[in-house]
Write an enzyme that holds these catalytic residues in place. Sequence first.
Site, PDB file in Angstrom:
ATOM      1  N   THR A 103      18.904  -5.780   9.483  1.00 25.09           N
ATOM      2  CA  THR A 103      19.475  -6.005   8.151  1.00 25.09           C
ATOM      3  C   THR A 103      19.714  -4.649   7.499  1.00 25.09           C
ATOM      4  O   THR A 103      18.950  -3.716   7.734  1.00 25.09           O
ATOM      5  CB  THR A 103      18.503  -6.856   7.317  1.00 25.09           C
TER       6      THR A 103
ATOM      7  N   TYR B 134       4.964  -2.491  17.877  1.00 24.01           N
ATOM      8  CA  TYR B 134       5.653  -3.315  16.868  1.00 24.01           C
ATOM      9  C   TYR B 134       5.944  -4.691  17.451  1.00 24.01           C
ATOM     10  O   TYR B 134       5.630  -5.718  16.851  1.00 24.01           O
ATOM     11  CB  TYR B 134       6.954  -2.616  16.463  1.00 24.01           C
TER      12      TYR B 134
ATOM     13  N   ASN C  98       0.832  -1.215   0.000  1.00 23.27           N
ATOM     14  CA  ASN C  98       0.000   0.000   0.000  1.00 23.27           C
ATOM     15  C   ASN C  98       0.865   1.263   0.000  1.00 23.27           C
ATOM     16  O   ASN C  98       0.348   2.366   0.106  1.00 23.27           O
ATOM     17  CB  ASN C  98      -0.970   0.017   1.191  1.00 23.27           C
TER      18      ASN C  98
ATOM     19  N   GLY D 228      -5.835 -16.757   5.972  1.00 24.83           N
ATOM     20  CA  GLY D 228      -7.080 -17.232   5.335  1.00 24.83           C
ATOM     21  C   GLY D 228      -6.822 -17.526   3.864  1.00 24.83           C
ATOM     22  O   GLY D 228      -7.251 -18.560   3.332  1.00 24.83           O
TER      23      GLY D 228
ATOM     24  N   ASN E 166      -5.871 -12.147   7.528  1.00 27.26           N
ATOM     25  CA  ASN E 166      -6.351 -12.183   6.135  1.00 27.26           C
ATOM     26  C   ASN E 166      -5.479 -13.090   5.269  1.00 27.26           C
ATOM     27  O   ASN E 166      -5.971 -13.877   4.465  1.00 27.26           O
ATOM     28  CB  ASN E 166      -6.295 -10.777   5.514  1.00 27.26           C
TER      29      ASN E 166
ATOM     30  N   LYS F 104      -2.416  -3.292  13.228  1.00 23.14           N
ATOM     31  CA  LYS F 104      -3.382  -3.898  12.305  1.00 23.14           C
ATOM     32  C   LYS F 104      -2.710  -4.795  11.260  1.00 23.14           C
ATOM     33  O   LYS F 104      -3.219  -5.853  10.910  1.00 23.14           O
ATOM     34  CB  LYS F 104      -4.197  -2.794  11.605  1.00 23.14           C
TER      35      LYS F 104
HETATM   36  P1  NAD Z   1      10.010  -1.439   4.685  1.00 28.77           P
HETATM   37  O1  NAD Z   1       9.316  -0.340   5.410  1.00 28.77           O
HETATM   38  O2  NAD Z   1      11.095  -1.072   3.740  1.00 28.77           O
HETATM   39  O3  NAD Z   1       8.957  -2.334   3.914  1.00 28.77           O
HETATM   40  C1  NAD Z   1       7.691  -2.636   4.416  1.00 28.77           C
HETATM   41  C2  NAD Z   1       6.684  -2.522   3.288  1.00 28.77           C
HETATM   42  O4  NAD Z   1       5.384  -2.885   3.769  1.00 28.77           O
HETATM   43  C3  NAD Z   1       6.573  -1.107   2.732  1.00 28.77           C
HETATM   44  O5  NAD Z   1       6.745  -1.131   1.336  1.00 28.77           O
HETATM   45  C4  NAD Z   1       5.163  -0.666   3.125  1.00 28.77           C
HETATM   46  O6  NAD Z   1       4.596   0.272   2.236  1.00 28.77           O
HETATM   47  C5  NAD Z   1       4.428  -1.993   3.184  1.00 28.77           C
HETATM   48  N1  NAD Z   1       3.228  -2.005   4.027  1.00 28.77           N
HETATM   49  C6  NAD Z   1       3.114  -1.588   5.320  1.00 28.77           C
HETATM   50  N2  NAD Z   1       1.850  -1.765   5.749  1.00 28.77           N
HETATM   51  C7  NAD Z   1       1.145  -2.316   4.725  1.00 28.77           C
HETATM   52  C8  NAD Z   1      -0.198  -2.744   4.561  1.00 28.77           C
HETATM   53  N3  NAD Z   1      -1.093  -2.604   5.533  1.00 28.77           N
HETATM   54  N4  NAD Z   1      -0.569  -3.275   3.366  1.00 28.77           N
HETATM   55  C9  NAD Z   1       0.330  -3.421   2.353  1.00 28.77           C
HETATM   56  N5  NAD Z   1       1.620  -3.020   2.453  1.00 28.77           N
HETATM   57  C10 NAD Z   1       2.024  -2.480   3.618  1.00 28.77           C
HETATM   58  O7  NAD Z   1      10.560  -2.448   5.794  1.00 28.77           O
HETATM   59  P2  NAD Z   1      11.586  -3.666   5.651  1.00 28.77           P
HETATM   60  O8  NAD Z   1      12.799  -3.303   6.395  1.00 28.77           O
HETATM   61  O9  NAD Z   1      11.685  -4.113   4.244  1.00 28.77           O
HETATM   62  O10 NAD Z   1      10.814  -4.788   6.484  1.00 28.77           O
HETATM   63  C11 NAD Z   1      10.054  -5.802   5.833  1.00 28.77           C
HETATM   64  C12 NAD Z   1       9.519  -6.780   6.860  1.00 28.77           C
HETATM   65  O11 NAD Z   1      10.600  -7.404   7.536  1.00 28.77           O
HETATM   66  C13 NAD Z   1       8.666  -6.108   7.938  1.00 28.77           C
HETATM   67  O12 NAD Z   1       7.598  -6.962   8.277  1.00 28.77           O
HETATM   68  C14 NAD Z   1       9.625  -5.977   9.100  1.00 28.77           C
HETATM   69  O13 NAD Z   1       8.937  -5.977  10.322  1.00 28.77           O
HETATM   70  C15 NAD Z   1      10.483  -7.208   8.932  1.00 28.77           C
HETATM   71  N6  NAD Z   1      11.818  -7.052   9.529  1.00 28.77           N
HETATM   72  C16 NAD Z   1      12.740  -6.215   8.954  1.00 28.77           C
HETATM   73  C17 NAD Z   1      13.995  -6.087   9.540  1.00 28.77           C
HETATM   74  C18 NAD Z   1      15.059  -5.190   8.934  1.00 28.77           C
HETATM   75  O14 NAD Z   1      16.146  -5.096   9.518  1.00 28.77           O
HETATM   76  N7  NAD Z   1      14.832  -4.559   7.805  1.00 28.77           N
HETATM   77  C19 NAD Z   1      14.297  -6.788  10.716  1.00 28.77           C
HETATM   78  C20 NAD Z   1      13.319  -7.610  11.268  1.00 28.77           C
HETATM   79  C21 NAD Z   1      12.093  -7.750  10.650  1.00 28.77           C
END
Ligand code: NAD
Length: 314
Positions: A176, A146, A33, A103, A100, A92
């Site tokens: 990362t 979070y 989104n 499912g 979702n 959320k």
């Molecule tokens: P990011 O913010 O770059 O990417 C997250 C993406 O999710 C974004 O493009 C955002 O627009 C999208 N998004 C958020 N809410 C949404 C929704 N309701 N519907 C559709 N899209 C939605 O973050 P990232 O660093 O790439 O992290 C990706 C995943 O990995 C996340 O779940 C994060 O919690 C997890 N994570 C990341 C790290 C890290 O170091 N980068 C570490 C642990 C966990």
Amino acid sequence: MKRILITGAAGFLGSHLCDRFLAEGHRVVGMDNLITGDLENIQHLFPKEEFEFHHHDVTKYVHVPGPLDYILHFASPASPIDYLEMPIQTLKVGSLGTHNLLGLARNKKSVFMIASTSEVYGDPLEHPQTEEYWGNVNPIGPRGVYDEAKRFQESMTMAYHRVHGIDTRIARIFNTYGPRMRVRDGRALPSFFTQAIRGKELTVFGDGSQTRSFCYVTDTIEAIYRLLMTEYHQPVNIGNPQEISVLDLAEMILQQVHNPEARIGFYPLPEDDPKVRKPDITKAKKMLQWEPEISLQEGLKKTHQYFLNKLVPL
Ligand code: NAD
């Protein structure tokens, strides 16, 4: 050829995952989104016939026509400034969004993976953290949105596995870094690079003695890919056990960038900031025959180039 749904596809990790699965010869459906993501991260994929993009919020009903072999739920605000600004969306996407997508996985008989996090360990009382540690999280603190969203996400995933027999995976990802991180995502590493390149003060919180462990993005993506290919349902830590204090990281980045105007400044510690963070990756080594290959020195060099290119037009 498999068909894979990746949520959070326009984000940092999601976009690298899209690249990886397409490179393996699969079809990828990216969903995002764009609340924190950037279409620039996947712009190069739009001409590919094997890639399609759905601009959609996963907390709303998710409909994807056609078969799906794998669903990777990576959508979520992920950096402290994002989830502090969007606490309700964060809760959320971890709860309603996960429900979702579970499912959908049930309906399509897909393998389902979540991007969990080292934040499920909170401010850990055990060090390094193994997957057996239950964590030390303040549920009502500002960061709790979070941490608890991700803990709920893990519980819901295990419940669907136990009750409905869904083939699930839980990747507990530690910090990362690498190309496609956002310049202003508030995490230490992009902040330090931006500040160093611009000749500003590097904002170290507290005395900088708190530790973190940073894994280069290609290593993290490799581990996620290997975990997906197993049949293992319990959580697996994915991260680099090379631990470093935040102050040492700032100094390494100062050396790497080499801008004489940049210097280090000390600022108050944010609430509930974890004091230590280091993954025990014994399980990943054994289960995935994986361990990180890129050293921090090497990874910082590659990431420096990325931030230089990113910051030049500003
Ligand atoms: P990011 O913010 O770059 O990417 C997250 C993406 O999710 C974004 O493009 C955002 O627009 C999208 N998004 C958020 N809410 C949404 C929704 N309701 N519907 C559709 N899209 C939605 O973050 P990232 O660093 O790439 O992290 C990706 C995943 O990995 C996340 O779940 C994060 O919690 C997890 N994570 C990341 C790290 C890290 O170091 N980068 C570490 C642990 C966990």
